[in-house]
Write an enzyme that holds these catalytic residues in place. Structure first.
Site, PDB file in Angstrom:
ATOM      1  N   GLN A   1       8.989  -4.622  11.276  1.00  0.00           N
ATOM      2  CA  GLN A   1       8.037  -3.709  11.437  1.00  0.00           C
ATOM      3  C   GLN A   1       7.908  -2.890  12.181  1.00  0.00           C
ATOM      4  OE1 GLN A   1       3.693  -5.041  10.865  1.00  0.00           O
ATOM      5  NE2 GLN A   1       2.923  -3.127  11.110  1.00  0.00           N
TER       6      GLN A   1
ATOM      7  N   ASP B   1       9.711   9.487   4.364  1.00  0.00           N
ATOM      8  CA  ASP B   1      10.011   8.604   5.558  1.00  0.00           C
ATOM      9  C   ASP B   1      11.382   9.848   6.410  1.00  0.00           C
ATOM     10  OD1 ASP B   1      10.204   5.407   6.541  1.00  0.00           O
ATOM     11  OD2 ASP B   1      11.879   6.693   7.431  1.00  0.00           O
TER      12      ASP B   1
ATOM     13  N   ASN C   1       6.765  -4.421   5.491  1.00  0.00           N
ATOM     14  CA  ASN C   1       7.411  -5.184   7.048  1.00  0.00           C
ATOM     15  C   ASN C   1       6.283  -5.937   7.395  1.00  0.00           C
ATOM     16  OD1 ASN C   1       9.961  -4.611   6.098  1.00  0.00           O
ATOM     17  ND2 ASN C   1      10.544  -2.996   7.130  1.00  0.00           N
TER      18      ASN C   1
ATOM     19  N   HIS D   1       2.051   0.219   6.188  1.00  0.00           N
ATOM     20  CA  HIS D   1       2.742   1.018   5.482  1.00  0.00           C
ATOM     21  C   HIS D   1       3.825   0.281   4.897  1.00  0.00           C
ATOM     22  CE1 HIS D   1       5.128   1.037   9.174  1.00  0.00           C
ATOM     23  NE2 HIS D   1       6.158   0.930   8.218  1.00  0.00           N
TER      24      HIS D   1
ATOM     25  N   HIS E   1       6.630   1.212   1.851  1.00  0.00           N
ATOM     26  CA  HIS E   1       8.168   1.098   2.029  1.00  0.00           C
ATOM     27  C   HIS E   1       7.720   1.691  -0.346  1.00  0.00           C
ATOM     28  CE1 HIS E   1       9.764   2.144   5.794  1.00  0.00           C
ATOM     29  NE2 HIS E   1       8.979   0.774   5.974  1.00  0.00           N
TER      30      HIS E   1
HETATM   31  P1  5GP Z   1       8.797   0.043   9.954  1.00  0.00           P
HETATM   32  O1  5GP Z   1       9.873  -0.666   9.744  1.00  0.00           O
HETATM   33  O2  5GP Z   1       7.219  -0.029  10.844  1.00  0.00           O
HETATM   34  O3  5GP Z   1       8.631  -1.035   7.820  1.00  0.00           O
HETATM   35  O4  5GP Z   1       8.642   1.074   8.935  1.00  0.00           O
HETATM   36  C1  5GP Z   1       8.323   2.596  10.069  1.00  0.00           C
HETATM   37  C2  5GP Z   1       8.759   3.425   8.594  1.00  0.00           C
HETATM   38  O5  5GP Z   1       8.604   4.599   9.406  1.00  0.00           O
HETATM   39  C3  5GP Z   1      10.535   3.934   9.536  1.00  0.00           C
HETATM   40  O6  5GP Z   1      11.295   3.882   8.030  1.00  0.00           O
HETATM   41  C4  5GP Z   1      10.745   5.495  10.038  1.00  0.00           C
HETATM   42  O7  5GP Z   1      11.978   5.467   9.492  1.00  0.00           O
HETATM   43  C5  5GP Z   1       9.296   5.747   9.474  1.00  0.00           C
HETATM   44  N1  5GP Z   1       8.981   7.000  10.853  1.00  0.00           N
HETATM   45  C6  5GP Z   1       8.474   6.525  12.085  1.00  0.00           C
HETATM   46  N2  5GP Z   1       7.863   7.531  12.571  1.00  0.00           N
HETATM   47  C7  5GP Z   1       8.116   8.615  11.784  1.00  0.00           C
HETATM   48  C8  5GP Z   1       7.444  10.096  11.715  1.00  0.00           C
HETATM   49  O8  5GP Z   1       7.095  10.487  12.668  1.00  0.00           O
HETATM   50  N3  5GP Z   1       7.496  10.842   9.899  1.00  0.00           N
HETATM   51  C9  5GP Z   1       7.689  10.276   9.559  1.00  0.00           C
HETATM   52  N4  5GP Z   1       7.445  11.119   8.124  1.00  0.00           N
HETATM   53  N5  5GP Z   1       8.170   8.317   9.048  1.00  0.00           N
HETATM   54  C10 5GP Z   1       8.401   8.058  10.114  1.00  0.00           C
END
Ligand code: 5GP
Ligand code: ZN
Length: 136
Positions: free
Chosen positions: A93, A30, A86, A99, A101
């Protein structure tokens, strides 16, 4: 999908630190980790939420996740971890490509997942009945 960050990562248009890859999944570190080794398991096929995920990917997801957790544990020396996924903005999300985590835990304080509330058991009783009847 054109404007999807994770599709771009999967296509190699945006760089990432890949820890696992096969025909169907990519797992990356992440960008803004909750803890060291925070990893995202991403099916390559574009879907948004759990309910959009194909049966095949859904069936493979936990086995792949277990494999990645084992690798992370052997490198980072933790035994506790959270699996979080999420669905939708209200649920936190931010990237609309499914995805999961994996968040290694080294101490209790690192993240708070939810605040428990008092609940009336009689509410749960009728709620459970209603939900049980709705699940097909
Ligand atoms: P969500 O909040 O949608 O469950 O999680 C999205 C995750 O993707 C977040 O933890 C955020 O830090 C990660 N993320 C967002 N953009 C990027 C990216 O460009 N590269 C990587 N490796 N992680 C990302
Ligand atoms: Zn996508």
């Amino acid at each position: 999908m054109e404007n999807c960050i994770f599709c771009k990562i999967i296509n190699g248009e945006i760089p990432s630190f890949t820890v696992y890859e096969d025909d169907d999944f990519k797992a990356i570190l992440d960008l803004s980790p909750a803890t060291k080794g925070h990893t995202l398991v991403i099916p390559k096929e574009h879907s948004i939420t759990l309910l959009d995920l194909s049966k095949d990917r859904a069936e493979k997801l936990l086995e792949i996740t277990k494999k990645i957790v084992n690798g992370l544990k052997s490198v980072l020396n933790f035994s506790n971890y959270n699996i979080i996924q999420n669905n939708g903005k209200l649920a936190g999300q931010t990237v609309e490509h499914f995805h999961l985590h994996i968040i290694p835990r080294y101490s209790v304080e690192e993240i708070t997942l939810w605040v428990p509330h008092e609940n009336d058991p009689s509410v749960n009783n009728s709620l459970a009945d209603e939900i049980r009847n709705a699940i097909k």
